[in-house]
Design a protein around this motif. Sequence first.
Motif, PDB file in Angstrom:
ATOM      1  N   LEU A  70       0.830  -1.202   0.000  1.00  0.00           N
ATOM      2  CA  LEU A  70       0.000   0.000   0.000  1.00  0.00           C
ATOM      3  C   LEU A  70       0.864   1.250   0.000  1.00  0.00           C
ATOM      4  N   ALA A  71       1.992   1.187   0.716  1.00  0.00           N
ATOM      5  CA  ALA A  71       2.895   2.339   0.791  1.00  0.00           C
ATOM      6  C   ALA A  71       3.562   2.615  -0.546  1.00  0.00           C
ATOM      7  N   THR A  72       3.827   1.583  -1.329  1.00  0.00           N
ATOM      8  CA  THR A  72       4.479   1.761  -2.632  1.00  0.00           C
ATOM      9  C   THR A  72       3.481   2.015  -3.746  1.00  0.00           C
ATOM     10  N   GLY A  73       2.192   1.930  -3.425  1.00  0.00           N
ATOM     11  CA  GLY A  73       1.173   2.152  -4.439  1.00  0.00           C
ATOM     12  C   GLY A  73       0.920   0.938  -5.314  1.00  0.00           C
ATOM     13  N   THR A  74       1.510  -0.202  -4.951  1.00  0.00           N
ATOM     14  CA  THR A  74       1.323  -1.418  -5.738  1.00  0.00           C
ATOM     15  C   THR A  74      -0.083  -1.979  -5.566  1.00  0.00           C
ATOM     16  N   SER A  75      -0.630  -1.850  -4.373  1.00  0.00           N
ATOM     17  CA  SER A  75      -1.949  -2.401  -4.067  1.00  0.00           C
ATOM     18  C   SER A  75      -2.803  -1.365  -3.343  1.00  0.00           C
ATOM     19  N   GLY A  76      -4.107  -1.670  -3.259  1.00  0.00           N
ATOM     20  CA  GLY A  76      -5.045  -0.722  -2.675  1.00  0.00           C
ATOM     21  C   GLY A  76      -5.856  -1.303  -1.538  1.00  0.00           C
ATOM     22  N   PRO A  77      -7.002  -0.685  -1.241  1.00  0.00           N
ATOM     23  CA  PRO A  77      -7.826  -1.076  -0.087  1.00  0.00           C
ATOM     24  C   PRO A  77      -8.324  -2.524  -0.122  1.00  0.00           C
ATOM     25  N   LEU A  78      -8.674  -3.009  -1.296  1.00  0.00           N
ATOM     26  CA  LEU A  78      -9.161  -4.389  -1.385  1.00  0.00           C
ATOM     27  C   LEU A  78      -8.082  -5.367  -0.944  1.00  0.00           C
TER      28      LEU A  78
END
Length: 329
Positions: A267-275
Motif C-alpha cells: 500500500l505504501a508503494t502504491g502497488t496495491s489498494g484497499p481491497l
Amino acid sequence: MLDAADRKGTRAGAGAATIDITNRTSIDSPEFLGDHSAVTGWRQTVADYVALTKPKIISLLLVTTLGAMMIAGEGFPSVWIVLWTLIGGALASGGAGAVNHFIDRDIDTKMGRTKGRPVVTGRIAPWQALAFGIALEVASFALLAIGVNLLSAFLALAGYLFYVVIYTLWLKRVTPQNIVIGGAAGAFPPLVGWAAATGDLSAGAWVLFAIVFFWTPPHFWALALLIRGDYERANVPMLPVVRGVAETRKQIMIYTVIMIATTLLPLATGTSGPLYLVLALGLGGWFLYDAILLLREQTQRAARRLYLYSLLYLALLFLAMVIDHAFVV
C-alpha cells in the motif's frame, strides 16, 4: 479297440502336444515382459529426473513469479512473455533442486523424508544429477535472455546461485540461521517476474521480495518441527535441533508478526489498494492465529496446521494482489 500301432501313435501325439504346450512363452517369462519392463524403466527414469527438480517447490515459486508479473505494470504482459518467464523460472528452480540432490546426497540417506530420493537410492548417478542441474540453469538463462530480457535472466541465475552456494553449500550445515539468510533464494522469483514485465526493479518489486523473505522462516521452521528427528540424525543445525522446540515456536511467532507487517507495504508503494488490505489482513490474521495456537498447544498437529496453511497463505496473498490490481485497473 486300438491295436498296438494305434496306441503307440496316440502316445506319440500326446507327447507332441505336451511338448508344444510347455514350449509356449509364459506371461511371466523375460521374453514376454521384456518390452513392458523397458517401458516401466523408462517411465521410472523420467519420474526420477522430474523428482530431482522438486516440482512442488517450483509450483509455489511460479505463483509468486506470475503474481509479480500481473501487478508490476498498468496492464498485463503478453502471453509469450509470461510463458517464457514461467518456463525459464521453472528451469532455474529445477536446476537448483537437482544440484541440491547432488550436494546433499550424504545427509539425505539419514533422513526419512529424503532417503528415497533418486540419487540416494542409486537410480540416478550423482554426476548425472549435477550435470542435469547445470544444464537446466544454462537453458533457463538462455531462454530468459533471448525470450524475455537480460535482467530477468541474471536474477534467475542469482537465485539459483544463492540457493546452491549460499544456502546448500555454506549455511545449511553451519548455522541455525541457515533458513533465515538462505531463504532469500526463494524470494528471487518475484524479482524475476517483475523484471520480465517491466525491464527494471522498482520499490514494489523489493517489497514482494521482502514478503517472501520473511514468510520463509515461519513456513520452514514449522516443517522443521515436524521432522526434527531427521535433522538430528543428519546433524543439520536447524533451529529446533540447536535452540530447541520452545524457542523455535517463539521465533515463528516473531517472524509471523514481521511478515504480516511487511505484507502491508504494497500500500505504501502504491502497488496495491484497499481491497488488498482487507484480504491481506484476513489472511495474515489466520496465519497469526495458527502461530499463537502453535505457541500455546506445542503439538505436532499445530505445527502441521501452520505448515500447510503457510503454503496456501503465500499463494492466496499474491492472488489478493492480482485481484486488487485488476479491480483498480
